[in-house]
Each structure stands twice: as structure tokens, then as C-alpha cells.
Design an enzyme around this catalytic site. Structure first.
Site, mmCIF file in Angstrom:
data_model
loop_
_atom_site.group_PDB
_atom_site.id
_atom_site.type_symbol
_atom_site.label_atom_id
_atom_site.label_comp_id
_atom_site.label_asym_id
_atom_site.label_seq_id
_atom_site.Cartn_x
_atom_site.Cartn_y
_atom_site.Cartn_z
ATOM 1 N N ALA A 189 0.783 -1.242 0.000
ATOM 2 C CA ALA A 189 0.000 0.000 0.000
ATOM 3 C C ALA A 189 0.812 1.289 0.000
ATOM 4 O O ALA A 189 0.248 2.370 0.070
ATOM 5 C CB ALA A 189 -0.910 0.010 1.245
ATOM 6 N N TYR A 247 0.858 1.976 -7.625
ATOM 7 C CA TYR A 247 -0.565 1.667 -7.785
ATOM 8 C C TYR A 247 -1.235 1.260 -6.481
ATOM 9 O O TYR A 247 -2.424 1.494 -6.297
ATOM 10 C CB TYR A 247 -0.743 0.572 -8.838
ATOM 11 C CG TYR A 247 -0.617 1.079 -10.259
ATOM 12 C CD1 TYR A 247 -1.410 2.139 -10.709
ATOM 13 C CD2 TYR A 247 0.267 0.511 -11.163
ATOM 14 C CE1 TYR A 247 -1.318 2.608 -12.016
ATOM 15 C CE2 TYR A 247 0.363 0.973 -12.476
ATOM 16 C CZ TYR A 247 -0.435 2.022 -12.898
ATOM 17 O OH TYR A 247 -0.350 2.490 -14.185
ATOM 18 N N GLU A 264 8.555 -1.092 4.651
ATOM 19 C CA GLU A 264 9.313 0.144 4.459
ATOM 20 C C GLU A 264 10.240 0.389 5.644
ATOM 21 O O GLU A 264 10.058 -0.191 6.713
ATOM 22 C CB GLU A 264 8.356 1.332 4.295
ATOM 23 C CG GLU A 264 7.412 1.235 3.099
ATOM 24 C CD GLU A 264 8.096 1.368 1.747
ATOM 25 O OE1 GLU A 264 9.297 1.728 1.704
ATOM 26 O OE2 GLU A 264 7.438 1.105 0.725
ATOM 27 N N LEU A 281 1.718 -6.155 -4.640
ATOM 28 C CA LEU A 281 3.112 -6.349 -4.224
ATOM 29 C C LEU A 281 4.029 -6.422 -5.438
ATOM 30 O O LEU A 281 3.749 -7.148 -6.382
ATOM 31 C CB LEU A 281 3.275 -7.646 -3.425
ATOM 32 C CG LEU A 281 2.680 -7.711 -2.020
ATOM 33 C CD1 LEU A 281 3.075 -9.015 -1.353
ATOM 34 C CD2 LEU A 281 3.125 -6.538 -1.166
ATOM 35 N N TYR A 319 0.811 -6.012 -15.858
ATOM 36 C CA TYR A 319 1.191 -5.175 -16.993
ATOM 37 C C TYR A 319 1.488 -6.114 -18.143
ATOM 38 O O TYR A 319 2.132 -7.141 -17.950
ATOM 39 C CB TYR A 319 2.425 -4.334 -16.633
ATOM 40 C CG TYR A 319 2.978 -3.524 -17.787
ATOM 41 C CD1 TYR A 319 2.271 -2.418 -18.262
ATOM 42 C CD2 TYR A 319 4.175 -3.865 -18.402
ATOM 43 C CE1 TYR A 319 2.758 -1.680 -19.329
ATOM 44 C CE2 TYR A 319 4.668 -3.123 -19.466
ATOM 45 C CZ TYR A 319 3.955 -2.033 -19.932
ATOM 46 O OH TYR A 319 4.429 -1.306 -20.993
ATOM 47 N N TYR A 379 9.518 -8.286 -20.989
ATOM 48 C CA TYR A 379 8.434 -8.351 -20.012
ATOM 49 C C TYR A 379 7.507 -9.539 -20.259
ATOM 50 O O TYR A 379 7.673 -10.598 -19.683
ATOM 51 C CB TYR A 379 7.661 -7.022 -19.977
ATOM 52 C CG TYR A 379 6.905 -6.851 -18.690
ATOM 53 C CD1 TYR A 379 7.434 -6.125 -17.629
ATOM 54 C CD2 TYR A 379 5.676 -7.477 -18.485
ATOM 55 C CE1 TYR A 379 6.760 -6.014 -16.419
ATOM 56 C CE2 TYR A 379 4.992 -7.382 -17.281
ATOM 57 C CZ TYR A 379 5.540 -6.642 -16.254
ATOM 58 O OH TYR A 379 4.875 -6.546 -15.053
ATOM 59 N N VAL A 392 5.710 5.747 -14.385
ATOM 60 C CA VAL A 392 6.991 5.820 -13.684
ATOM 61 C C VAL A 392 6.759 5.392 -12.237
ATOM 62 O O VAL A 392 6.063 6.069 -11.489
ATOM 63 C CB VAL A 392 7.565 7.253 -13.723
ATOM 64 C CG1 VAL A 392 8.948 7.282 -13.061
ATOM 65 C CG2 VAL A 392 7.647 7.768 -15.149
ATOM 66 N N THR A 393 7.303 4.242 -11.871
ATOM 67 C CA THR A 393 7.275 3.788 -10.477
ATOM 68 C C THR A 393 8.656 3.223 -10.168
ATOM 69 O O THR A 393 9.460 3.013 -11.073
ATOM 70 C CB THR A 393 6.236 2.658 -10.246
ATOM 71 O OG1 THR A 393 6.605 1.533 -11.048
ATOM 72 C CG2 THR A 393 4.825 3.089 -10.592
#
Length: 402
Positions: A49, A53, A75, A140, A226, A236, A275-276
């Protein structure tokens, strides 16, 4: 302390707490601007979270639908002498503003792949969230998974299958165009990638939640994927990661059949390139994103993570006309529909061979890519004074798993 960005490879090693909070506020404002609805999810669990996304899902659920949210992530908290990770500050900002809006918000910091995380989540749902959740978002993205029980560690690989893949890419440290080659994945690497990034853990979560009786009738679950386009397929979709996403699709079919018995359902949502921290690590993606951003902005089709999630919730999962969501032949929710339009992809294919180091900034939106990348870590904002002192020790309503 005073914090400036330090970029190494595809990671920024510093973060800015205030910049991260402003990013979250920007997403909250974008969600609120589309109006608050009360005909959607009420109690939401988001697994993964704290950024990208997953964070956008949590913001959309809370500020677009007034939902109570429980977020799980892994984190590093900030201390008085050292900044924490961006996801820590994102989650702290979310918690602060959700509570200010009178919404329930609780977070768990620990390994989301662990049985301990599942047990803690179930306890909180029972004791603080009225006993049941009606939406489970699985978001995740991790390079490593420690298997519950055995403690065995599996690692995912961003590699092609069968042969070495060579393509034009950006050296994001030097802002130059290079030829990048990636060796193919071994059979073991493919297997481990499926174990880390496939549907196994999602299913374990649903098993645990269902077994504990904390899934409401009509509960839905969604996991993110994706697929991309033929430009990125070798690395990918046709690579090790693609095999994991196929496993995710198969898992969704099984979970959907289970949840449908109680009026709910499970879907994979296929999202667009953004962009992540996850996409920055994939070779070729920075160049592809720089191109597709420019083209989609010119066509008025550009979306960031929050716009994608707003559309997923408002126009797919929780349609106001009461109709079921539009899905593809594999029961997936397609939010990559605008990106995959022929006019967008044809423009990308035409642009790809023309890009050089000299015209990179002119032909693509690489400047926009760099700006978005720095923003992930709280930098590059015009409303933050980066030469001012900022507190790095930010605490909030978060349970730390040992």
C-alpha cells in the site's frame, strides 16, 4: 536535516518527507475533484500500500469512496538522523490526512509475504474494522520472497527467455542512448520469478482471509499486472516476469470462481506504463515510457497512477449503472486500453529508431520521466524548499512486525 536527491542506477538513495506528503496530497486532491461516492467499497485491505498503484488504490478507496483502509507494506521508518524510505513517508501522509477526514486508517509494516502479516491483518479486521472487508487489493512488487513455513528465499529475475535480448535503452545516470543486452533467464530463475511475482501469495492471502471469515459477502479482489506492447514484450510479457503474470491470471480465474459463490469476484487489472520504482528497474522501460508519455500527452490521453486507479474504481469495479465491469477474454480489467490504441503504438514504433543521445530530450518526454522519477522520492516539486530543514523522524499509526 537538509535533503537533496542522490541517484544511483534506478534508485534514489535519499527521500524528502515533505515532498512525499505533497505528492500524496496532490493525489488526494485529484481523487476528491472527481467527487466522493458512497456506493463502492467500505472496508478495504491493500497489500502493498505504500507507493505506486497500491498507494493510489488506498487513496481512491478512502478519498473517492469514504472507505476505511488497512495497508500492509515493507518500508524503513525514518529516524532523527536518517531519512526513511519514500513509502514510509507516503503512508504517514496518507494516515494523517485520512484521519483528518474522519476515516479509519491503520498500517502494518512488515513482510507482506509472511503468515505473521496475515494473522495481524485478520486480528485488526476482527477487532477494529467491523469484522469483514469488502475489497482486497493485491499490489506487491518485490524482487525477493521468503516462503512462509520453510523460510526459503526466492528471487525474481527481469530477464528474457530463450535468447539474449538487445535493445536501445537509456543510461539514466548519463542521459545517453545505449544498446542494452540482457542474458536469458535460466529455468530456475523463471521458476523463482513465478514464485515471487505470480499468484501464489495472493491466493494464500485469500485462503487466510476466507478461512478466518473476514471476507464480506460480495467481496472483490484485484491484483495488478502489466502486459505492454511488442516493444517491451521480449523483456516483459515474453520474459520471466510475463510467465509470473500468466500464473497471476490463472490464480485470478480460481479466486474468481470462489468469490463468485458469495456474489463477489476476483480480477487481474492490466494497467498502463507509469513511472514507479518497479518500472524504473526494468531495462528499456524508461525509454519506452518517455516516448509513450510524450505521445499520450499530445493526444490528451495521459494518465498517472491516481488517474488509472480512479478509472479502475469508478468505471470498472464500481460502475454507477450497476452493470458488470467490461473485461477481456481472460476476465481481465483493461486499463491499458488508451496506451494500446493503434495510433499511440504506431507513433511509438515510428519514434523508437529515431531516438539518439542528441535528440532524446526533444523527441521524447524524457524530461518528464526524470521529473516523475524524482517525485517518487519527494523531490522535484516547486512547492517544497529543498534547502530548508525537514524532520525525518515521522511517526504514525503503524504496527511494526518484528
Amino acid at each position: 536535516m537538509i535533503i537533496h536527491p542522490k541517484v544511483r542506477g534506478f534508485i534514489c538513495t535519499t527521500t524528502h518527507p515533505l515532498g512525499c506528503e505533497r505528492n500524496v496530497l496532490e493525489q488526494i486532491a485529484a481523487t476528491r475533484a472527481r467527487g466522493v461516492r458512497n456506493d463502492g467499497p467500505k472496508k478495504v485491505l491493500v497489500i502493498g500500500a505504500s507507493s505506486g498503484y497500491g498507494l493510489a488504490s488506498r487513496i481512491t478507496a478512502a478519498f473517492g469512496f469514504g472507505a476505511d483502509t488497512l495497508g500492509v507494506f515493507f518500508e524503513k521508518p525514518g529516524t532523527a538522523s536518517k531519512a526513511g524510505t519514500a513509502g514510509w513517508y507516503n503512508s504517514a501522509a496518507f494516515d494523517k490526512h485520512a484521519k483528518a477526514a474522519g476515516l479509519y486508517s491503520k498500517s502494518i509494516n512488515g513482510d507482506a509475504f509472511s503468515d505473521a502479516a496475515r494473522a495481524q491483518v485478520i486480528e485488526l479486521i476482527k477487532t477494529e474494522m467491523g469484522g469483514q472487508v469488502d475489497l482486497v487489493v493485491y499490489s506487491l512488487a518485490s524482487p525477493v520472497r521468503k516462503l512462509p513455513g520453510s523460510g526459503e528465499v526466492k528471487r525474481s529475475a527481469l530477464k528474457p527467455i530463450g535468447q539474449t535480448y538487445t535493445a536501445t535503452a537509456i543510461d539514466t545516470n548519463k542521459d545517453t542512448i545505449i544498446q542494452a543486452s540482457i542474458e536469458p533467464a535460466s529455468a530456475q530463475e523463471i521458476e523463482e520469478t513465478i514464485t515471487v511475482m505470480g499468484g501464489q501469495d495472493w491466493e494464500l492471502w485469500i485462503d487466510a482471509l476466507e478461512g478466518a471469515g473476514v471476507l464480506a459477502d460480495g467481496a472483490r479482489s484485484v491484483a495488478f499486472s502489466y502486459i505492454g506492447t511488442e516493444i517491451t514484450w521480449p523483456i516483459y510479457w515474453h520474459g520471466a516476469l510475463g510467465k509470473a503474470k500468466v500464473d497471476l491470471d490463472r490464480t485470478a480465474q480460481r479466486l474468481n470462481a470462489r468469490l463468485a459463490k458469495h456474489g463477489g469476484g476476483a480480477n487481474v487489472a492490466v494497467l498502463k506504463s507509469v513511472v514507479t520504482q518497479a518500472s524504473a528497474a526494468i531495462p528499456v522501460m524508461p525509454l519506452y515510457i518517455s516516448m509513450v508519455y510524450k505521445i499520450m500527452k499530445e493526444k490528451g490521453l495521459h494518465e498517472g497512477t491516481i488517474e488509472q486507479l480512479d478509472r479502475l474504481f469508478r468505471e470498472r469495479l464500481y460502475r454507477q449503472d450497476g452493470q458488470p465491469a467490461e473485461v477481456d477474454e481472460q476476465n481481465r480489467l483493461r486499463l491499458d486500453d488508451w496506451e494500446l490504441r493503434d495510433d499511440v503504438q504506431d507513433a511509438c514504433k515510428a519514434l523508437w529508431p529515431q531516438v539518439t543521445t542528441e535528440n532524446l530530450f526533444e523527441l521524447t518526454d524524457y524530461a518528464g520521466y526524470k521529473h516523475e522519477f524524482l517525485k517518487l522520492f519527494g523531490f522535484g516539486r516547486t512547492d517544497v524548499d529543498y534547502d530548508a530543514d525537514v524532520a525525518t523522524d515521522v511517526a504514525f499509526d503503524c504496527i511494526e512486525l518484528a
